[in-house]
Design an enzyme around this catalytic site. Structure first.
Site, PDB file in Angstrom:
ATOM      1  N   TYR A 112       0.873  -1.226  -0.011  1.00 29.65           N
ATOM      2  CA  TYR A 112       0.103  -0.060   0.133  1.00 29.65           C
ATOM      3  C   TYR A 112       0.815   1.102  -0.243  1.00 29.65           C
ATOM      4  CZ  TYR A 112       0.951   0.332   5.101  1.00 29.65           C
ATOM      5  OH  TYR A 112       1.723   0.206   6.171  1.00 29.65           O
ATOM      6  N   CYS A 113       0.032   2.307  -0.518  1.00 31.79           N
ATOM      7  CA  CYS A 113       0.925   3.636  -0.390  1.00 31.79           C
ATOM      8  C   CYS A 113      -0.021   4.438   0.635  1.00 31.79           C
ATOM      9  CB  CYS A 113       1.209   4.391  -1.634  1.00 31.79           C
ATOM     10  SG  CYS A 113      -0.315   4.544  -2.747  1.00 31.79           S
ATOM     11  N   TRP A 114      -0.087   5.983   0.433  1.00 29.51           N
ATOM     12  CA  TRP A 114      -0.847   6.620   1.371  1.00 29.51           C
ATOM     13  C   TRP A 114      -2.367   6.492   1.109  1.00 29.51           C
ATOM     14  CZ3 TRP A 114      -1.810   8.862   5.499  1.00 29.51           C
ATOM     15  CH2 TRP A 114      -2.743  10.158   5.649  1.00 29.51           C
TER      16      TRP A 114
END
Length: 363
Positions: A94-96
């Protein structure tokens, strides 16, 4: 093929490995217990892309990002992501917000022959889920608090219960002026994340109440959620009895024997000095509440014990200041706080008696 996953509860109750693609500064601010920081961009690279986005727009910023993470840099990071995925096949990335960073990383990994799912909505969605569940779990649980004088063994009793959550363990702090551990405390965000996950994991255990240690509003530098503080304020209590001699020995083992051993393990050359500084500074923190005369006397006893211990290895003198501190400071403070906030006492007894009562009452 873009694979997304949005069963956030399953992620946390299964302790799924998580690949966090955010920049190191983002990870340091808040992360999840099973997450590893494997950023797409460094802090400096992210700052450059952010500046470019503000000044020249999205597409130019994206192009800059591809330029910054290319060649050997891209190859090195891609190798780390693929290595993580192969070592943790049940994990997610995941990222932000589940946007470009995670999509680009997922695409590059697929090109390298590794299909790895990403979290829909990214870190933000996971964090919002935990905050929401934290309130739901707190509101829906029957809460019982475990109280007792300092050194009575509340932590050991909590560890013997499968329906308890050890707040001090999550906070990496024992809750008193001497409670600082060698490792740093988690950030407020990380503490809240871990607490929410702990409550999620214990959900659905029949009619068993949630048992917590009777804490004030904070543990070291971290604050308990407001809703939990409010619920704890009126919750019934179990009171753990323990003799003064037993409590002195427990504090001696934890704050002297074990603390020194760990200090020496981490730094054989300066470990004893670090240990001495810890004891003296912990006492200094409660100087005003002790009063100058009592503090001075305890300080002398502590320094004498440290001097003998350093010279001969005999730590027995520490029991003198520990006894006095418990009897003349912590016990009166405990009695005052208990009387100031009268609550229903469900049961009072030693550890075995409380365990027997809980078994008979809740099974």
């Amino acid at each position: 093929m873009s694979v997304e996953f949005d069963d956030y509860r399953q992620v946390f109750v299964s302790d799924a490995p998580l690949m966090d693609l955010r920049a190191p500064a983002e990870f340091a601010k808040g992360a999840f217990p099973t997450a590893s920081s494997l950023p797409l961009m460094t802090d400096e690279e992210r700052a450059k892309v952010g500046t470019c986005y503000k000044q020249q727009g999205q597409q130019t910023a994206i192009n800059l990002g591809y330029k910054l993470v290319s060649g050997d840099i891209k190859a090195e990071r891609l190798a780390r992501w693929c290595e993580f995925a192969k070592a943790n096949p049940q994990g997610y990335l995941y990222c932000w917000r589940g946007g470009l960073r995670s999509q680009i990383t997922q695409s590059w990994m697929q090109e390298a022959g590794v299909v790895y799912p990403r979290i829909k909505g990214g870190y933000k969605a996971l964090r919002q889920y935990l905050l929401s569940e934290l309130e739901v779990q707190i509101a829906g649980c029957e809460l019982v608090l475990l109280a007792g004088r300092t050194g009575s063994g509340k932590t050991q009793l909590l560890q013997a219960l499968d329906n308890a959550v050890d707040l001090e363990k999550l906070a990496a702090h024992r809750g008193s002026s001497f409670g600082a551990l060698l490792q740093p405390q988690p950030s407020q965000i990380n503490f809240e994340n871990q607490l929410a996950i702990s409550l999620l994991k214990r959900n659905g255990r029949g009619n068993q109440p949630l048992i917590l240690e009777d804490e004030c509003g904070h543990i070291g530098s971290v604050m308990l959620p407001f809703s939990l503080r409010e619920k704890m304020r009126t919750a019934p209590v179990l009171i753990l009895d323990c003799s003064l001699d037993e409590r002195v020995e427990r504090i001696f083992d934890e704050y002297v024997v074990a603390r020194l051993a760990l200090s020496l393990k981490l730094d054989a050359e300066s470990g004893f000095q670090h240990f001495s500084d810890y004891l003296l500074s912990s006492l200094q923190r409660i100087r005003r509440r002790l009063g100058s005369e009592a503090h001075q006397q305890l300080d002398i006893q502590m320094r004498d014990a440290l001097a003998v211990q350093e010279r001969t290895g005999d730590a027995a003198l520490h029991r003198q200041w520990i006894t006095r501190l418990l009897r003349d400071y912590y016990d009166p403070m405990y009695d005052y706080q208990l009387s100031k906030r009268p609550r229903q006492v469900l049961f009072q007894g030693d550890q075995q008696a409380i365990l027997a009562w809980l078994k008979a009452r809740f099974g």
